[in-house]
Scaffold this motif. Structure first.
Motif, mmCIF file in Angstrom:
data_model
loop_
_atom_site.group_PDB
_atom_site.id
_atom_site.type_symbol
_atom_site.label_atom_id
_atom_site.label_comp_id
_atom_site.label_asym_id
_atom_site.label_seq_id
_atom_site.Cartn_x
_atom_site.Cartn_y
_atom_site.Cartn_z
ATOM 1 N N PHE A 274 -38.979 35.544 28.189
ATOM 2 C CA PHE A 274 -39.793 36.088 27.104
ATOM 3 C C PHE A 274 -40.531 37.306 27.635
ATOM 4 C CE2 PHE A 274 -41.607 32.221 28.974
ATOM 5 C CZ PHE A 274 -42.801 32.663 29.521
ATOM 6 N N VAL A 275 -41.288 37.960 26.767
ATOM 7 C CA VAL A 275 -42.005 39.175 27.144
ATOM 8 C C VAL A 275 -43.492 38.877 27.247
ATOM 9 C CG1 VAL A 275 -42.566 41.563 26.511
ATOM 10 C CG2 VAL A 275 -40.282 40.651 26.043
ATOM 11 N N VAL A 276 -44.102 39.390 28.304
ATOM 12 C CA VAL A 276 -45.543 39.247 28.513
ATOM 13 C C VAL A 276 -46.137 40.624 28.798
ATOM 14 C CG1 VAL A 276 -45.297 36.902 29.438
ATOM 15 C CG2 VAL A 276 -45.331 38.859 31.012
ATOM 16 N N HIS A 277 -47.455 40.688 28.734
ATOM 17 C CA HIS A 277 -48.139 41.911 29.149
ATOM 18 C C HIS A 277 -49.335 41.546 30.001
ATOM 19 C CE1 HIS A 277 -51.489 41.462 26.249
ATOM 20 N NE2 HIS A 277 -50.567 41.067 25.382
ATOM 21 N N SER A 278 -49.802 42.515 30.761
ATOM 22 C CA SER A 278 -50.925 42.292 31.661
ATOM 23 C C SER A 278 -51.613 43.621 31.938
ATOM 24 C CB SER A 278 -50.441 41.678 32.981
ATOM 25 O OG SER A 278 -51.532 41.482 33.879
ATOM 26 N N HIS A 279 -52.874 43.543 32.351
ATOM 27 C CA HIS A 279 -53.555 44.750 32.814
ATOM 28 C C HIS A 279 -53.276 44.987 34.291
ATOM 29 C CE1 HIS A 279 -56.311 41.535 34.044
ATOM 30 N NE2 HIS A 279 -56.837 42.379 34.906
ATOM 31 N N LEU A 280 -52.560 44.065 34.932
ATOM 32 C CA LEU A 280 -52.259 44.187 36.356
ATOM 33 C C LEU A 280 -50.844 44.700 36.591
ATOM 34 C CD1 LEU A 280 -53.807 40.889 37.793
ATOM 35 C CD2 LEU A 280 -54.808 43.186 37.772
ATOM 36 N N ASP A 281 -50.706 45.607 37.555
ATOM 37 C CA ASP A 281 -49.399 46.045 38.035
ATOM 38 C C ASP A 281 -49.071 45.152 39.226
ATOM 39 O OD1 ASP A 281 -47.193 47.201 39.200
ATOM 40 O OD2 ASP A 281 -47.966 49.244 39.165
ATOM 41 N N TYR A 282 -48.236 44.156 39.003
ATOM 42 C CA TYR A 282 -47.987 43.179 40.052
ATOM 43 C C TYR A 282 -47.215 43.746 41.235
ATOM 44 C CZ TYR A 282 -50.191 39.469 37.477
ATOM 45 O OH TYR A 282 -51.140 38.693 36.847
ATOM 46 N N GLU A 283 -46.461 44.788 41.020
ATOM 47 C CA GLU A 283 -45.808 45.437 42.164
ATOM 48 C C GLU A 283 -46.869 46.020 43.099
ATOM 49 O OE1 GLU A 283 -41.948 48.221 42.855
ATOM 50 O OE2 GLU A 283 -43.363 48.928 41.336
ATOM 51 N N TYR A 284 -47.832 46.715 42.537
ATOM 52 C CA TYR A 284 -48.923 47.282 43.332
ATOM 53 C C TYR A 284 -49.748 46.182 43.999
ATOM 54 C CZ TYR A 284 -53.536 49.246 44.304
ATOM 55 O OH TYR A 284 -54.722 49.585 44.915
ATOM 56 N N GLU B 196 -57.376 32.840 37.261
ATOM 57 C CA GLU B 196 -57.488 34.293 37.035
ATOM 58 C C GLU B 196 -56.144 34.896 36.662
ATOM 59 O OE1 GLU B 196 -58.000 38.230 39.852
ATOM 60 O OE2 GLU B 196 -59.367 36.549 40.221
ATOM 61 N N GLN B 197 -55.101 34.497 37.373
ATOM 62 C CA GLN B 197 -53.791 35.087 37.126
ATOM 63 C C GLN B 197 -53.168 34.606 35.822
ATOM 64 O OE1 GLN B 197 -52.689 37.664 38.797
ATOM 65 N NE2 GLN B 197 -54.616 37.477 39.922
ATOM 66 N N ARG B 198 -53.366 33.347 35.478
ATOM 67 C CA ARG B 198 -52.824 32.875 34.199
ATOM 68 C C ARG B 198 -53.514 33.582 33.035
ATOM 69 N NH1 ARG B 198 -49.303 29.206 32.531
ATOM 70 N NH2 ARG B 198 -48.960 28.368 34.621
ATOM 71 N N ALA B 199 -54.785 33.892 33.179
ATOM 72 C CA ALA B 199 -55.510 34.613 32.131
ATOM 73 C C ALA B 199 -55.066 36.069 32.048
ATOM 74 C CB ALA B 199 -57.014 34.534 32.387
ATOM 75 N N ALA B 200 -54.509 36.592 33.145
ATOM 76 C CA ALA B 200 -54.107 38.004 33.184
ATOM 77 C C ALA B 200 -52.728 38.241 32.585
ATOM 78 C CB ALA B 200 -54.129 38.508 34.629
ATOM 79 N N ILE B 201 -51.981 37.171 32.310
ATOM 80 C CA ILE B 201 -50.623 37.288 31.760
ATOM 81 C C ILE B 201 -50.637 36.718 30.343
ATOM 82 C CG2 ILE B 201 -48.211 36.583 32.003
ATOM 83 C CD1 ILE B 201 -48.725 36.312 35.016
ATOM 84 N N LEU B 202 -50.257 37.526 29.367
ATOM 85 C CA LEU B 202 -50.267 37.089 27.974
ATOM 86 C C LEU B 202 -48.885 37.224 27.347
ATOM 87 C CD1 LEU B 202 -53.268 38.785 28.412
ATOM 88 C CD2 LEU B 202 -53.629 37.398 26.374
ATOM 89 N N TRP B 203 -48.457 36.153 26.711
ATOM 90 C CA TRP B 203 -47.174 36.134 25.998
ATOM 91 C C TRP B 203 -47.268 37.039 24.775
ATOM 92 C CZ3 TRP B 203 -45.400 35.151 21.166
ATOM 93 C CH2 TRP B 203 -44.063 34.719 20.998
ATOM 94 N N CYS B 204 -46.196 37.817 24.469
ATOM 95 C CA CYS B 204 -46.274 38.667 23.274
ATOM 96 C C CYS B 204 -44.983 38.731 22.459
ATOM 97 C CB CYS B 204 -46.734 40.075 23.628
ATOM 98 S SG CYS B 204 -45.612 41.025 24.663
#
Length: 237
Positions: free
Chosen positions: A152-162, A182-190
């Motif tokens: 599925f598709v998610v979005h985040s304010h974090l660049d996980y590669e960085y 913290e990390q579960r809150a940073a990933i949102l299903w869309c």
């Protein structure tokens, strides 16, 4: 920056659900560059459109060798982990006439940027593949791939590669990848699929131009119906 509110939890994914986007003029306000809108507040989409062929966007007209090579590299890395890219994503990203469509329509200058698989900070064995980012990294969109085959598709304010590179280099970013809450809150299903995400993104960005100085009467009925889902009381449809 996006609003910090999120939507409801989808039991099937375990992630909060929210759509991150900008305004639709008087029909849907946005206090910042982006806002997170509860998923259940969004207009419904016609699921019959999502066949993986992207006919609503003209359909795929042939692969681009350079794009095929890029995606094959990502797919090979995933295969070594027992995972695979969804076919609708492959079709879109390797088709010369489709890839770049979201960049072209984006009103906030989002651009395609595909990453190598990035380990999920909340589920061992699951991976993220970044595919679209805001020009100022206010929001970044990823495919979320689970060992079960669910995608599925998610979005985040974090660049996980960085974030992962910074951790390897022992640099501080202010984010703790080991903090599960913290990390579960940073990933949102869309979106349940890439094509559905792409379709909603394409609709909303085209509508933005229509409500901000454009002519709504020139838009397809499907787009106007989407907008009138948000019509204020007394507004004419």
């Amino acid at each position: 920056m996006p609003d910090e509110r999120s939507g409801s939890v989808l039991p099937s994914t375990g992630f909060d659900a929210a759509w991150c986007a900008t305004d639709l003029g008087e029909y849907r306000a946005c206090r910042y560059t982006y806002e997170r809108y509860p998923y259940e507040s969004l207009p419904p989409l016609d699921s019959s459109l999502f066949t993986g062929a992207f006919q609503w966007l003209g359909g795929a007209q042939g692969p681009d060798p350079e794009q095929v090579a890029e995606l094959n590299d990502v797919a090979g890395d995933l295969a070594s982990k027992g995972l695979s890219l969804p076919q609708d994503f492959v079709t879109f990203q390797t088709s010369a006439n489709l890839r770049g469509s979201l960049d072209e329509v984006s009103v906030t200058s989002c651009w395609t940027d595909i990453s190598q698989p990035l380990p999920s900070p909340v589920e061992p064995g699951s991976f993220l593949v970044r595919f679209l980012r805001d020009q100022q990294d206010c929001v970044i969109w990823y495919l979320y791939l689970r060992p079960s085959g669910e995608t599925f598709v998610v979005h985040s304010h974090l660049d996980y590669e960085y974030e992962l590179e910074a951790r390897r280099d022992r640099e501080e970013t202010g984010n703790d990848l080991d903090d599960m809450r913290e990390q579960r809150a940073a990933i949102l299903w869309c979106a349940p699929s890439f094509e559905e995400f792409a379709h909603r993104f394409w609709i909303e960005n085209r509508l933005w131009y229509g409500v901000n100085g454009g002519d709504l009467s020139q838009l397809e009925p499907q787009l106007r119906d989407y907008l009138y889902h948000y019509a204020p009381p007394g507004a004419s449809a």
